[in-house]
Design a protein around this motif. Structure first.
Motif, PDB file in Angstrom:
ATOM      1  N   CYS A 145      14.876  15.071  42.158  1.00 41.76           N
ATOM      2  CA  CYS A 145      13.983  14.753  41.042  1.00 41.76           C
ATOM      3  C   CYS A 145      14.266  15.657  39.847  1.00 41.76           C
ATOM      4  O   CYS A 145      14.681  16.803  40.004  1.00 41.76           O
ATOM      5  CB  CYS A 145      12.527  14.926  41.466  1.00 41.76           C
ATOM      6  SG  CYS A 145      12.036  13.895  42.861  1.00 41.76           S
ATOM      7  N   SER A 146      13.985  15.143  38.673  1.00 46.01           N
ATOM      8  CA  SER A 146      14.156  15.931  37.451  1.00 46.01           C
ATOM      9  C   SER A 146      13.028  16.950  37.314  1.00 46.01           C
ATOM     10  O   SER A 146      11.992  16.863  37.981  1.00 46.01           O
ATOM     11  CB  SER A 146      14.150  15.020  36.225  1.00 46.01           C
ATOM     12  OG  SER A 146      12.851  14.465  36.046  1.00 46.01           O
ATOM     13  N   GLU A 147      13.250  17.902  36.435  1.00 46.13           N
ATOM     14  CA  GLU A 147      12.230  18.895  36.122  1.00 46.13           C
ATOM     15  C   GLU A 147      10.941  18.219  35.669  1.00 46.13           C
ATOM     16  O   GLU A 147       9.842  18.558  36.133  1.00 46.13           O
ATOM     17  CB  GLU A 147      12.775  19.817  35.040  1.00 46.13           C
ATOM     18  CG  GLU A 147      11.849  20.895  34.555  1.00 46.13           C
ATOM     19  CD  GLU A 147      12.510  21.759  33.495  1.00 46.13           C
ATOM     20  OE1 GLU A 147      13.307  22.645  33.868  1.00 46.13           O
ATOM     21  OE2 GLU A 147      12.255  21.528  32.291  1.00 46.13           O
ATOM     22  N   GLU A 148      11.072  17.227  34.784  1.00 44.57           N
ATOM     23  CA  GLU A 148       9.891  16.541  34.236  1.00 44.57           C
ATOM     24  C   GLU A 148       9.142  15.779  35.327  1.00 44.57           C
ATOM     25  O   GLU A 148       7.903  15.760  35.345  1.00 44.57           O
ATOM     26  CB  GLU A 148      10.317  15.577  33.122  1.00 44.57           C
ATOM     27  CG  GLU A 148      10.856  16.246  31.875  1.00 44.57           C
ATOM     28  CD  GLU A 148      12.276  16.770  32.041  1.00 44.57           C
ATOM     29  OE1 GLU A 148      12.683  17.637  31.235  1.00 44.57           O
ATOM     30  OE2 GLU A 148      12.981  16.321  32.997  1.00 44.57           O
ATOM     31  N   TYR A 149       9.875  15.171  36.233  1.00 42.98           N
ATOM     32  CA  TYR A 149       9.248  14.416  37.326  1.00 42.98           C
ATOM     33  C   TYR A 149       8.426  15.359  38.203  1.00 42.98           C
ATOM     34  O   TYR A 149       7.269  15.068  38.537  1.00 42.98           O
ATOM     35  CB  TYR A 149      10.331  13.726  38.146  1.00 42.98           C
ATOM     36  CG  TYR A 149       9.812  12.721  39.148  1.00 42.98           C
ATOM     37  CD1 TYR A 149       9.832  11.360  38.873  1.00 42.98           C
ATOM     38  CD2 TYR A 149       9.304  13.133  40.387  1.00 42.98           C
ATOM     39  CE1 TYR A 149       9.359  10.431  39.800  1.00 42.98           C
ATOM     40  CE2 TYR A 149       8.825  12.221  41.310  1.00 42.98           C
ATOM     41  CZ  TYR A 149       8.867  10.868  41.012  1.00 42.98           C
ATOM     42  OH  TYR A 149       8.383   9.960  41.926  1.00 42.98           O
TER      43      TYR A 149
ATOM     44  N   GLN B 225       7.173  18.237  37.474  1.00 46.57           N
ATOM     45  CA  GLN B 225       6.069  18.852  36.744  1.00 46.57           C
ATOM     46  C   GLN B 225       4.797  18.007  36.797  1.00 46.57           C
ATOM     47  O   GLN B 225       3.709  18.515  36.515  1.00 46.57           O
ATOM     48  CB  GLN B 225       6.473  19.114  35.301  1.00 46.57           C
ATOM     49  CG  GLN B 225       7.417  20.293  35.150  1.00 46.57           C
ATOM     50  CD  GLN B 225       7.982  20.435  33.756  1.00 46.57           C
ATOM     51  OE1 GLN B 225       7.908  19.515  32.935  1.00 46.57           O
ATOM     52  NE2 GLN B 225       8.567  21.594  33.455  1.00 46.57           N
ATOM     53  N   ARG B 226       4.906  16.761  37.190  1.00 47.99           N
ATOM     54  CA  ARG B 226       3.701  15.940  37.397  1.00 47.99           C
ATOM     55  C   ARG B 226       2.860  16.501  38.536  1.00 47.99           C
ATOM     56  O   ARG B 226       1.639  16.345  38.563  1.00 47.99           O
ATOM     57  CB  ARG B 226       4.082  14.495  37.754  1.00 47.99           C
ATOM     58  CG  ARG B 226       4.975  13.769  36.768  1.00 47.99           C
ATOM     59  CD  ARG B 226       5.288  12.383  37.312  1.00 47.99           C
ATOM     60  NE  ARG B 226       6.407  11.744  36.638  1.00 47.99           N
ATOM     61  CZ  ARG B 226       6.923  10.570  36.994  1.00 47.99           C
ATOM     62  NH1 ARG B 226       6.405   9.929  38.038  1.00 47.99           N
ATOM     63  NH2 ARG B 226       7.942  10.055  36.344  1.00 47.99           N
TER      64      ARG B 226
ATOM     65  N   PRO C  12       2.858  21.902  37.116  1.00 47.87           N
ATOM     66  CA  PRO C  12       3.468  22.030  35.787  1.00 47.87           C
ATOM     67  C   PRO C  12       4.393  23.229  35.614  1.00 47.87           C
ATOM     68  O   PRO C  12       5.320  23.175  34.807  1.00 47.87           O
ATOM     69  CB  PRO C  12       2.261  22.126  34.848  1.00 47.87           C
ATOM     70  CG  PRO C  12       1.124  22.555  35.715  1.00 47.87           C
ATOM     71  CD  PRO C  12       1.386  21.968  37.060  1.00 47.87           C
TER      72      PRO C  12
ATOM     73  N   LYS D   9      10.649  24.682  36.731  1.00 45.91           N
ATOM     74  CA  LYS D   9      11.818  24.557  35.868  1.00 45.91           C
ATOM     75  C   LYS D   9      13.073  24.540  36.722  1.00 45.91           C
ATOM     76  O   LYS D   9      13.097  25.077  37.832  1.00 45.91           O
ATOM     77  CB  LYS D   9      11.899  25.720  34.873  1.00 45.91           C
ATOM     78  CG  LYS D   9      12.168  27.075  35.512  1.00 45.91           C
ATOM     79  CD  LYS D   9      12.399  28.154  34.459  1.00 45.91           C
ATOM     80  CE  LYS D   9      12.803  29.470  35.104  1.00 45.91           C
ATOM     81  NZ  LYS D   9      13.125  30.508  34.112  1.00 45.91           N
TER      82      LYS D   9
END
Length: 211
Positions: free
Chosen positions: A102-106, A108-109, A112, A115
């Motif tokens: 998964c990406s960092e943004e994914y 962070q859901r 938060p 990184k």
């Protein structure tokens, strides 16, 4: 369990297997990237309570969701809400080729303060490593443990949330042996610590007892 975290001059590396997973609905993730099921969530909540007052200097997680949510369960119980560094290099062995989690943004859901780890351990701009063979998995583990030993020092404690098979390689690499020379068993949310001393020797501890 707190007494084993007293400063004895060692670098403490804690390797934690994720909670019980569910692969029935991976949504937009790869089929190898399962989430936690209801039992896994409860296991991770209990893990968070076990580690609530344990001093840890840094947290790392595989980029697969089940491992990240396990690390997040620990960090959510900490008053300072520490950062989790995401490392695709410690994905589970046999993860679909070309999928790096998964990406960092994914992620962070779910928590938060996360990184991507700053250093790509294979020295390439893009993630390029295999998860299929013994040699590939051993190399990933050795590079990750070498990174931790270079970045952290004696007196510090690092927690790593990962997976059954790669944890075998990681513990072996931390002990300075080959994974095929010794097999380790990891139940869901089990925690195994390797203490590395400046004199050159290591100590293996099981942290699953509650006392």
């Amino acid at each position: 369990m707190k007494r084993v975290f007293e400063d004895n001059g060692s670098l403490k590396l804690i390797f934690i297997r994720h909670g019980k997973p569910d692969y029935n609905d991976c949504g937009d993730r790869d089929i190898s990237d399962g989430d936690l099921d209801a039992t896994g969530i409860a296991q991770c909540e209990a893990l968070g309570q076990r580690f609530k007052e344990i001093p840890v200097d840094a947290y790392f997680s595989s980029s697969l969701l089940r491992a990240f949510r396990t690390a997040a369960a620990i960090c959510k119980e900490k008053p300072d809400q520490p950062t989790i560094e995401i490392c695709p290099e410690i994905m589970e062995c046999g993860t679909t080729r070309g999928y790096y989690g998964c990406s960092e943004e994914y992620l962070q859901r779910y928590y938060p303060n996360a990184k991507l780890c700053d250093t790509k351990m294979f020295g390439t701009e893009e993630y390029e490593f295999g998860c299929a063979t013994n040699e590939e998995n051993q190399l990933r583990a050795e590079k990750f443990v070498a990174y931790l030993k270079d970045r952290f020092t004696c007196g510090q404690c690092v927690a790593v949330a990962a997976h059954y098979a790669i944890c075998e390689y990681l513990v072996a690499a931390a002990l300075g042996i080959k994974e095929r020379d010794f097999h380790f068993a990891f139940t869901y949310t089990s925690a195994t610590m390797v203490e590395i001393f400046p004199e050159g020797y290591s100590l293996l501890r099981c942290l699953n007892a509650m006392d």
